[in-house]
Design a protein around this motif. Structure first.
Motif, PDB file in Angstrom:
ATOM      1  N   VAL A 182       0.834  -1.204   0.000  1.00 24.14           N
ATOM      2  CA  VAL A 182       0.000   0.000   0.000  1.00 24.14           C
ATOM      3  C   VAL A 182       0.870   1.255   0.000  1.00 24.14           C
TER       4      VAL A 182
ATOM      5  N   PHE B  84     -11.539   3.724   1.476  1.00 26.56           N
ATOM      6  CA  PHE B  84     -10.690   2.534   1.365  1.00 26.56           C
ATOM      7  C   PHE B  84      -9.214   2.907   1.500  1.00 26.56           C
ATOM      8  N   HIS B  85      -8.842   4.031   0.920  1.00 29.45           N
ATOM      9  CA  HIS B  85      -7.454   4.498   0.991  1.00 29.45           C
ATOM     10  C   HIS B  85      -7.021   4.669   2.439  1.00 29.45           C
TER      11      HIS B  85
ATOM     12  N   PHE C 134      -6.696   1.215   4.235  1.00 26.10           N
ATOM     13  CA  PHE C 134      -5.498   0.475   3.844  1.00 26.10           C
ATOM     14  C   PHE C 134      -4.234   1.123   4.418  1.00 26.10           C
TER      15      PHE C 134
ATOM     16  N   GLY D 114      -0.958  -7.972  -3.156  1.00 28.06           N
ATOM     17  CA  GLY D 114      -2.330  -7.502  -2.950  1.00 28.06           C
ATOM     18  C   GLY D 114      -2.380  -6.019  -2.624  1.00 28.06           C
ATOM     19  N   GLY D 115      -1.490  -5.560  -1.747  1.00 27.99           N
ATOM     20  CA  GLY D 115      -1.447  -4.135  -1.413  1.00 27.99           C
ATOM     21  C   GLY D 115      -1.082  -3.278  -2.604  1.00 27.99           C
TER      22      GLY D 115
ATOM     23  N   LEU E  39      -4.215  -3.332  -5.184  1.00 26.58           N
ATOM     24  CA  LEU E  39      -5.403  -2.606  -4.733  1.00 26.58           C
ATOM     25  C   LEU E  39      -5.205  -1.094  -4.787  1.00 26.58           C
ATOM     26  N   MET E  40      -4.040  -0.630  -4.356  1.00 25.48           N
ATOM     27  CA  MET E  40      -3.814   0.810  -4.381  1.00 25.48           C
ATOM     28  C   MET E  40      -3.630   1.321  -5.810  1.00 25.48           C
TER      29      MET E  40
ATOM     30  N   VAL F 184      -5.307   0.119  -8.321  1.00 22.42           N
ATOM     31  CA  VAL F 184      -6.685   0.201  -8.821  1.00 22.42           C
ATOM     32  C   VAL F 184      -7.370   1.468  -8.301  1.00 22.42           C
ATOM     33  N   LEU F 185      -7.174   1.790  -7.033  1.00 23.57           N
ATOM     34  CA  LEU F 185      -7.767   3.005  -6.474  1.00 23.57           C
ATOM     35  C   LEU F 185      -7.214   4.248  -7.159  1.00 23.57           C
TER      36      LEU F 185
END
Length: 489
Positions: free
Chosen positions: A224, A328-329, A332, A477-478, A481-482, A484-485
């Protein structure tokens, strides 16, 4: 048969050539010798009535955006819904041009040449809009308004109707739902606190056999932080400095130079803090970890403050989407910081207690600067019991600034809501500079302290295959996901 004189016949021929649509009228008044003219076909009336002058001015719509699954654009200051084909897979273009009417229906042309229907229009409503807005529509038609990190920027779309740079960079008045923003401030506060404090409360009660879960969470947080630095902060800083309202920068590498300054700042702070700790403080094995966590939190706090401000000043059409992403940011990033705070002094004690290997931190310093440890099977458990870690109140004290800083930024944003101009050059330079500095700090902490520190010199250096694989999944995963955000924020 009666024939006109040759002079009159010649005059008739000239008139016929200049206005073919009126041949039938002239032929009723006189006849000309067939050998001197070409007979024109009769003109038929257009099946649709002529559009009023207001409709003729309706040529383009701009500032196109999405509300959920629906697409809306602006004609002047009026928001209109646009029917985009379900099969469309590309991004919504900012402007549709070539607008025209077919009876009571109105259409505009997409960049690929296809028609899109514009709903809620009639000739009467167009007349009212044009009479009430004057030249506003012509100014808006040449603008491409969008959001960078929540800050609205209006730039020229390259058309002939485009406004001057001064007009594009001026502040745009919008209606803001202030009660909604105030209410969601507390939602961000609670979410941030849950994210950062959850790992702190979880670590002491988590059974030893489930400690791998915590390692996965730590690596998720590492991903993240690294993705935040590159995808969010570095990209946004570059967008700010490249905005046309800033003008042409004399030094093209401004963004990356400031990132390097952030890297160097983090390096200096950590180096000096470590040296001071070793020389003047009573030696505690978690001093280095505390310094590393403090630098990480400083980098996060810098950009969390900006996140709060830019979230609030985003227009209502984009606010809810951005809020969900920021929610979500914050969760995380809270997990990323909370796992590091919770781990201060813990993982080394566990390694000593297990007797798997001697932690690097125990052999880095001369014996006169710290307690002597004799690593034998009989003494391992006793050594671990004498290990002093941060207390729970101190860890929570380290976590509280992160939970508060984004709501503080939101409060500042609400205070300046009526004056904030995301296109002002000084605003763009300030935001770009802080984003780039934060990116540099987080790149140092994420890559050096967290990624390399854990995988090359820390708890994963000698981990088993299963534990290493799970940690890798958490890291990826981190990162993913970040990234994508980063599509929305």
């Amino acid at each position: 048969m009666f024939y006109l004189p040759s002079s009159l016949a010649a005059a008739s021929f000239v008139l016929l050539s200049s206005s073919r649509s009126q041949v039938s009228s002239y032929s009723m008044a006189s006849q000309v010798a067939p050998g001197h003219i070409h007979r024109a076909p009769m003109m038929t009336a257009h099946p649709h009535p002529l559009l009023p002058r207001a409709t003729e001015a309706f040529t383009a719509i701009s500032d196109c955006h999405q509300h959920g699954s629906s697409v809306f654009c602006f004609y002047g200051t009026t928001e209109l819904q646009v029917v985009v084909p379900v099969t469309a897979t590309t991004e919504i273009p900012p402007t549709y041009t070539g607008c025209h009417g077919h009876g009571d229906e109105y259409f505009c042309l997409a960049p690929d040449g296809s028609d899109v229907e514009v709903l809620g229009l009639s000739s009467e409503s167009l007349t009212e809009m044009d009479s009430g807005e004057g030249n506003t529509s012509s100014g808006s038609a040449g603008q491409n308004c969008h959001f960078h990190a929540g800050v609205e920027h209006c730039t020229s779309d390259g058309s002939e109707q485009s406004q001057s740079t001064e007009e594009n960079c001026s502040r745009r008045d919008r209606e803001y739902n202030i009660p909604l923003r105030i209410g969601l401030l507390f939602v961000i506060l609670v979410t941030s606190f849950i994210g950062v404090s959850g790992p702190i409360f979880l670590k002491p009660v988590l059974p030893r056999k489930f400690q791998t879960v915590f390692i996965v969470l730590k690596q998720f947080g590492t991903g993240v932080v690294i993705a935040t630095a590159f995808v969010h902060l570095l990209t946004h800083a570059q967008l700010m400095f490249s905005n046309e309202c800033v003008g042409e920068l004399q030094y093209e590498a401004t963004t990356t130079a400031i990132v390097i300054a952030g890297l160097f700042f983090a390096f200096i702070v950590e180096t000096v803090s470590h040296r001071l700790a070793r020389r003047f403080w009573t030696r505690s094995r978690y001093n280095d970890e505390v310094v590393g966590v403090a630098v990480l939190e400083a980098g996060i706090i810098f950009h969390s403050l900006l996140i709060g401000v830019t979230l609030v000043v985003a227009g209502d059409s984009f606010f809810i989407t951005l809020f969900i992403v920021i929610l979500f940011h914050q969760m995380f990033e809270g997990i990323a910081l909370g796992t590091r705070i919770a781990s201060v002094g813990h993982h080394i004690r566990v390694e000593v207690a297990h007797g798997n290997h001697t932690p690097p931190a125990l052999t880095e310093f001369p014996s006169d600067q710290g307690p002597k440890l004799t690593i034998t099977p009989d003494s391992l458990e006793d050594q671990s019991e004498n290990w002093k870690s941060l207390s729970m109140p101190k860890k929570l004290l380290m976590a509280i600034p992160f939970a508060l800083i984004t709501p503080v930024g939101m409060a500042i944003g609400i205070g300046v809501l009526k004056q904030f101009n995301g296109n002002d050059p000084s605003t763009l330079i300030a935001l770009g500079t802080l984003d780039a500095l934060s990116a540099g700090i987080l790149i140092w902490v994420g890559v050096v302290e967290m990624w390399a520190g854990d995988w090359m010199f820390g708890e994963l250096a000698n981990a088993g295959l299963i534990e290493t694989s799970l940690a890798g999944v958490g890291l990826i995963g981190g990162l993913v996901l970040m990234c994508v955000l980063g599509k929305w924020a």
